[in-house]
Design a protein around this motif. Structure first.
Motif, short mmCIF file in Angstrom:
data_model
loop_
_atom_site.label_atom_id
_atom_site.label_comp_id
_atom_site.label_asym_id
_atom_site.label_seq_id
_atom_site.Cartn_x
_atom_site.Cartn_y
_atom_site.Cartn_z
N ILE A 213 0.85 -1.20 0.00
CA ILE A 213 0.00 0.00 0.00
C ILE A 213 0.88 1.25 0.00
CG2 ILE A 213 -1.78 1.25 1.29
CD1 ILE A 213 -2.69 -1.48 2.37
N GLN A 214 1.96 1.20 0.77
CA GLN A 214 2.88 2.35 0.81
C GLN A 214 3.41 2.65 -0.58
OE1 GLN A 214 4.49 3.87 3.73
NE2 GLN A 214 4.16 2.43 5.38
N ASN A 215 3.82 1.60 -1.30
CA ASN A 215 4.40 1.81 -2.64
C ASN A 215 3.37 2.37 -3.60
OD1 ASN A 215 6.83 0.83 -1.74
ND2 ASN A 215 6.43 -1.28 -2.42
N VAL A 216 2.17 1.82 -3.55
CA VAL A 216 1.13 2.31 -4.45
C VAL A 216 0.83 3.77 -4.17
CG1 VAL A 216 -1.29 2.04 -5.13
CG2 VAL A 216 0.10 0.02 -4.72
N PHE A 217 0.73 4.11 -2.89
CA PHE A 217 0.43 5.49 -2.52
C PHE A 217 1.56 6.42 -2.97
CE2 PHE A 217 0.12 9.20 0.22
CZ PHE A 217 -1.23 9.50 0.11
N SER A 218 2.80 5.98 -2.80
CA SER A 218 3.94 6.80 -3.23
C SER A 218 3.88 7.06 -4.72
CB SER A 218 5.26 6.12 -2.87
OG SER A 218 5.38 6.01 -1.48
N ASN A 219 3.45 6.06 -5.49
CA ASN A 219 3.36 6.23 -6.94
C ASN A 219 2.38 7.35 -7.32
OD1 ASN A 219 5.22 4.30 -7.68
ND2 ASN A 219 3.71 2.65 -7.77
N PHE A 220 1.34 7.53 -6.51
CA PHE A 220 0.38 8.61 -6.81
C PHE A 220 1.08 9.96 -6.83
CE2 PHE A 220 -3.15 6.07 -4.45
CZ PHE A 220 -3.26 5.22 -5.53
N LEU A 221 2.13 10.06 -6.04
CA LEU A 221 2.75 11.38 -5.85
C LEU A 221 4.11 11.49 -6.53
CD1 LEU A 221 1.48 11.41 -2.27
CD2 LEU A 221 0.92 13.18 -3.90
N GLN A 222 4.39 10.54 -7.42
CA GLN A 222 5.65 10.60 -8.16
C GLN A 222 5.64 11.76 -9.13
OE1 GLN A 222 8.44 8.88 -7.98
NE2 GLN A 222 7.76 7.58 -6.30
N SER A 223 4.51 11.95 -9.80
CA SER A 223 4.44 12.99 -10.82
C SER A 223 3.90 14.29 -10.22
CB SER A 223 3.53 12.53 -11.96
OG SER A 223 2.28 12.18 -11.43
N VAL A 224 4.18 15.37 -10.92
CA VAL A 224 3.68 16.67 -10.48
C VAL A 224 2.18 16.72 -10.74
CG1 VAL A 224 3.86 19.16 -10.85
CG2 VAL A 224 5.87 17.69 -11.09
N PRO A 225 1.39 17.13 -9.72
CA PRO A 225 -0.04 17.19 -9.96
C PRO A 225 -0.41 18.18 -11.05
CG PRO A 225 0.54 18.17 -7.85
CD PRO A 225 1.76 17.52 -8.37
N ARG A 226 -1.42 17.78 -11.81
CA ARG A 226 -1.85 18.65 -12.90
C ARG A 226 -2.57 19.87 -12.38
NH1 ARG A 226 -5.37 15.99 -17.24
NH2 ARG A 226 -5.69 14.32 -15.76
N ALA A 227 -2.20 21.03 -12.89
CA ALA A 227 -2.93 22.23 -12.53
C ALA A 227 -4.21 22.30 -13.34
CB ALA A 227 -2.08 23.45 -12.80
N THR A 228 -5.18 22.93 -12.76
CA THR A 228 -6.44 23.08 -13.46
C THR A 228 -6.36 24.24 -14.44
OG1 THR A 228 -7.64 22.27 -11.56
CG2 THR A 228 -8.87 23.60 -13.13
N VAL A 229 -6.76 24.00 -15.66
CA VAL A 229 -6.82 25.08 -16.64
C VAL A 229 -8.29 25.34 -16.91
CG1 VAL A 229 -6.19 25.83 -18.95
CG2 VAL A 229 -4.67 24.30 -17.67
N VAL A 230 -8.77 26.45 -16.43
CA VAL A 230 -10.19 26.76 -16.61
C VAL A 230 -10.36 27.58 -17.87
CG1 VAL A 230 -12.22 27.82 -15.58
CG2 VAL A 230 -10.50 26.75 -14.12
N HIS A 231 -11.07 27.03 -18.82
CA HIS A 231 -11.32 27.77 -20.06
C HIS A 231 -12.31 28.89 -19.79
CE1 HIS A 231 -9.01 24.80 -22.05
NE2 HIS A 231 -9.88 23.83 -21.83
N SER A 232 -12.20 29.95 -20.54
CA SER A 232 -13.05 31.12 -20.30
C SER A 232 -14.51 30.81 -20.54
CB SER A 232 -12.62 32.27 -21.20
OG SER A 232 -12.68 31.85 -22.55
N ARG A 233 -14.78 29.82 -21.37
CA ARG A 233 -16.19 29.52 -21.61
C ARG A 233 -16.75 28.57 -20.55
NH1 ARG A 233 -16.38 24.58 -24.42
NH2 ARG A 233 -14.36 23.90 -25.20
N GLY A 234 -15.95 28.25 -19.55
CA GLY A 234 -16.41 27.33 -18.51
C GLY A 234 -17.60 27.89 -17.75
N SER A 235 -18.43 27.02 -17.29
CA SER A 235 -19.63 27.45 -16.57
C SER A 235 -19.26 28.01 -15.21
CB SER A 235 -20.55 26.24 -16.38
OG SER A 235 -21.52 26.54 -15.43
N ARG A 236 -20.08 28.90 -14.69
CA ARG A 236 -19.87 29.40 -13.34
C ARG A 236 -20.35 28.39 -12.32
NH1 ARG A 236 -20.67 35.79 -12.73
NH2 ARG A 236 -19.27 36.41 -14.39
N ASN A 237 -21.12 27.44 -12.76
CA ASN A 237 -21.57 26.39 -11.87
C ASN A 237 -20.41 25.43 -11.62
OD1 ASN A 237 -22.63 24.21 -10.64
ND2 ASN A 237 -24.27 23.84 -12.12
N PRO A 238 -19.90 25.36 -10.37
CA PRO A 238 -18.72 24.54 -10.14
C PRO A 238 -18.91 23.09 -10.56
CG PRO A 238 -19.33 25.76 -8.17
CD PRO A 238 -20.39 25.98 -9.18
#
Lengths: 304, 335
Positions: free
Chosen positions: B300-325
């Protein structure tokens, strides 16, 4: 200290964690201070209707009454002087019932009044009892498990067991305490100093040496071992919550007749108090208060 | 006629008790209470509530909804993980163990920095606690209503950078797994699947050691990855971990070597088919809660570590995105 005119300190902790005993012990120490850096009473507050009867019970070695959640006492006022600087300060300490904090976890809310206290307080004293388990014990060792069930694994999952359903009040104590701090971080923008007080420290010191691994005699190691989720949370959020850990026995011993006889036989009632802070050991209960108020950032012993 | 305190019971009108009681029904109201006039409730207007707030209300502590998740995704880079597999394959137990390991401090490389879903973590571990009265550790299953709801963790590495990383983890209810196999449309509609950075696919070893079940368990794994390959916008942005879960069934089996060889064959087959399809394809064995209580958390430790190997993706909000979250899941270009 000269610019500290009126401050507030919030006592927080689940039921039975020693908040009232600390407040009474502090009141006694401020009249019998032996540490040259410690705070002393500059004068007694005009209204001592809450603290005085408790203080007399404490001096007789009696168990203090449980703080009422329905009729919470007004914040106790302390008028203190810091001899090294000659400065004076007044601060208010609210002694809320432990059930208040349980209720906050269950209802997922703060009253407006409590929210105001959180945003305006100078520091928070967070109480844990050394004898409380921060976490529910998990079935990890076969000696605790019903192996008859284990052998019939999938087919009879809990078919005849009397298993209690999970309800929010059954959450572990350390989850409740961490959530309290997360709630505070939601409404407070400024960093908040936290003095973590592990109460009934005399029990830790009396534990057999063989238990040193389970009950470390250093408050930092104690919290890391017994309250690991809180320990990690505080370390990760040290910018928002600068903190320091103290082992405290404000009462000095248990409620047994022998212990009461021992406590009351001391010439100075303040001698029964213990406070451990890294390598420092004394009876100066104003030590965490001084740290919260920024009066002594050069406490000599290492901590945190 | 006596009245019942239960809102759905029509005993007062029909004389028939909802629960089949007769005169001794505990829910019947005393006559005095029925005859006492009740104060008329004056509706409170929204304006009154706004002007006189009585408390600070915080989050529920339960799994995050799509709307809450979307708000978090828009506020900071997040690692999103989706666990999939058949019922009883161990998905929820895996998540419960992660929560337990943070609570007992046994996760080695990371520290707990916070969670919006502490109650949800407590809830799924409850049946594993001695306090619950359960004779043996168990995990409450994930119901279909919990689909597309997320556990949240904020963690910090114990070494190196002091930055905090948010992780959102969802588990597809096992009863939905057949739908995912049968319908690509179903897969396309799963927002967690479209946004996930990591997919953890559970292959249940208790099925692999059963001759009647092992072939379908293997085929389902292949079919599911194939569905993802075709339904995911860009499969190379997805890291896949295949977990041979409940591995203790293999290690305890009489013909252990044969079962291990079968698992190895599955691994080679999947590697051959999908090795170049995803951002990564890893394999591991775990026993989250073995029946003989010999807990080993290293998998479980190894699997969890793998989740955090890569840099988390930042959210790119397009301008036409809805205001409804709730709609802002679409802003990731995944839907």
């Amino acid at each position: 200290m000269s610019n500290i005119v009126d401050s507030a300190i919030l006592l927080a902790g689940l039921a039975g964690t020693g908040k009232t005993n600390f407040l009474v012990g502090l009141d006694v120490i401020l009249d019998n201070q032996t540490d040259k850096d410690g705070l002393v009473h500059s004068e007694h507050a005009s209204d001592r209707a809450y603290i005085q009867p408790l203080r007399e019970k404490w001096q007789r070695g009696e168990e203090l009454d449980h703080t009422s959640r329905l009729a919470p006492p007004p914040p106790h006022q302390l008028l203190v002087r810091h001899p090294p600087s000659g400065a004076h300060a007044t601060f208010h300490i609210a002694d809320l019932a432990g059930e208040t904090f349980d209720a906050q976890f269950i209802t997922r809310s703060f009253s407006l009044e409590f929210g105001t206290r959180v945003t305006q307080t100078t520091g928070l004293m967070l109480f844990l009892h050394c004898d409380h388990d921060g976490e529910h014990a998990i079935h990890e060792h076969s000696c605790f498990a019903d192996l008859a069930h284990a052998n019939t694994a999938d087919a009879s999952r809990n078919s005849e067991e009397k298993v209690a359903d999970w309800t929010i009040e059954k959450a572990s104590k350390q989850a409740k305490v961490v959530e309290l701090l997360q709630f505070i971080a939601e409404i407070r923008e400024e960093p908040l100093r936290i003095a973590v007080v592990i109460s009934a420290w005399d029990l830790v010191e009396k534990a057999p040496p063989g238990m040193a691994n389970e009950l470390p005699r250093d408050p930092i190691r104690f919290v890391a071992k017994r309250w690991p989720l809180l320990d990690q949370f505080l370390k990760c959020n040290s910018r928002m919550f600068p903190h320091r850990l103290f082992g405290v026995s404000a009462r000095g011993g248990s409620n047994s007749q022998e212990e009461i006889a021992r406590l009351t036989s001391m010439d100075q009632a303040s001698d029964r108090v213990i406070i451990v802070d890294g390598n420092h050991r004394s009876n100066d209960l104003s030590r965490p208060v001084r740290w919260l108020m920024g009066l002594n950032d050069t406490l000599h012993s290492p901590n945190v | 006629m006596p009245q019942c305190s239960q809102p759905k019971c029509r005993f007062g009108e029909s004389g028939v008790c909802l629960e089949g009681h007769k005169q001794e029904c505990p829910h019947l109201l005393p006559l005095s209470e029925i005859l006492t006039p009740r104060p008329i409730q004056t509706p409170v207007s929204a304006t009154d509530l706004d002007s006189q707030p009585e408390s600070h209300i915080f989050y529920t502590g339960e799994k995050l909804t799509i709307s809450e998740t979307s708000q978090l995704l828009n506020s900071s880079p997040v690692v999103m993980v989706l666990c999939v597999g058949a019922q009883w394959a161990g998905k929820t137990t895996f998540l419960a163990r992660i929560g337990e390991m943070f609570r007992n401090g046994s996760i080695k490389d990371f520290r707990f920095a916070g969670s919006r879903t502490l109650c949800a973590f407590e809830r799924i571990s409850w049946l594993a606690t001695i306090t619950s009265g359960s004779g043996r550790p168990d995990t409450a299953r994930t119901f279909r209503a919990e689909r597309e709801k997320f556990f949240h963790l904020r963690v910090q590495r114990t070494e190196g950078s002091a930055s905090l990383t948010d992780i959102l983890i969802s588990d597809l209810p096992g009863e939905d797994f057949p739908n995912a196999l049968q319908s690509r449309e179903f897969c396309v509609q799963q927002r967690a699947l479209a946004r996930a950075d990591h997919l953890v696919m559970f292959i249940d070893c208790s099925s692999l050691i059963d001759k009647a079940k092992r072939h379908s368990e293997r085929d389902n794994a292949k079919l599911f990855l194939s569905q993802i390959e075709k339904s995911r916008h860009d499969p190379t942005t997805l890291q896949v971990q295949v977990l041979f879960s409940r591995w203790d069934y293999v290690t305890k089996a009489e013909n252990r070597a044969a079962h291990e060889a079968f698992c190895k064959a599955i691994e080679l087959d999947l590697q051959g088919r999908f090795g170049n399809t995803f951002g990564a394809l890893r394999f591991a064995t775990i026993t989250a809660r073995p029946d003989d209580f010999s807990v080993s958390d290293s998998g479980i430790q190894n699997v969890f570590s793998n989740f955090l190997q890569s840099v988390p993706r930042a959210t790119v909000v397009h301008s036409r995105g809805s205001r409804n979250p709730a709609r802002d899941f679409c802003a990731f270009g995944q839907l």
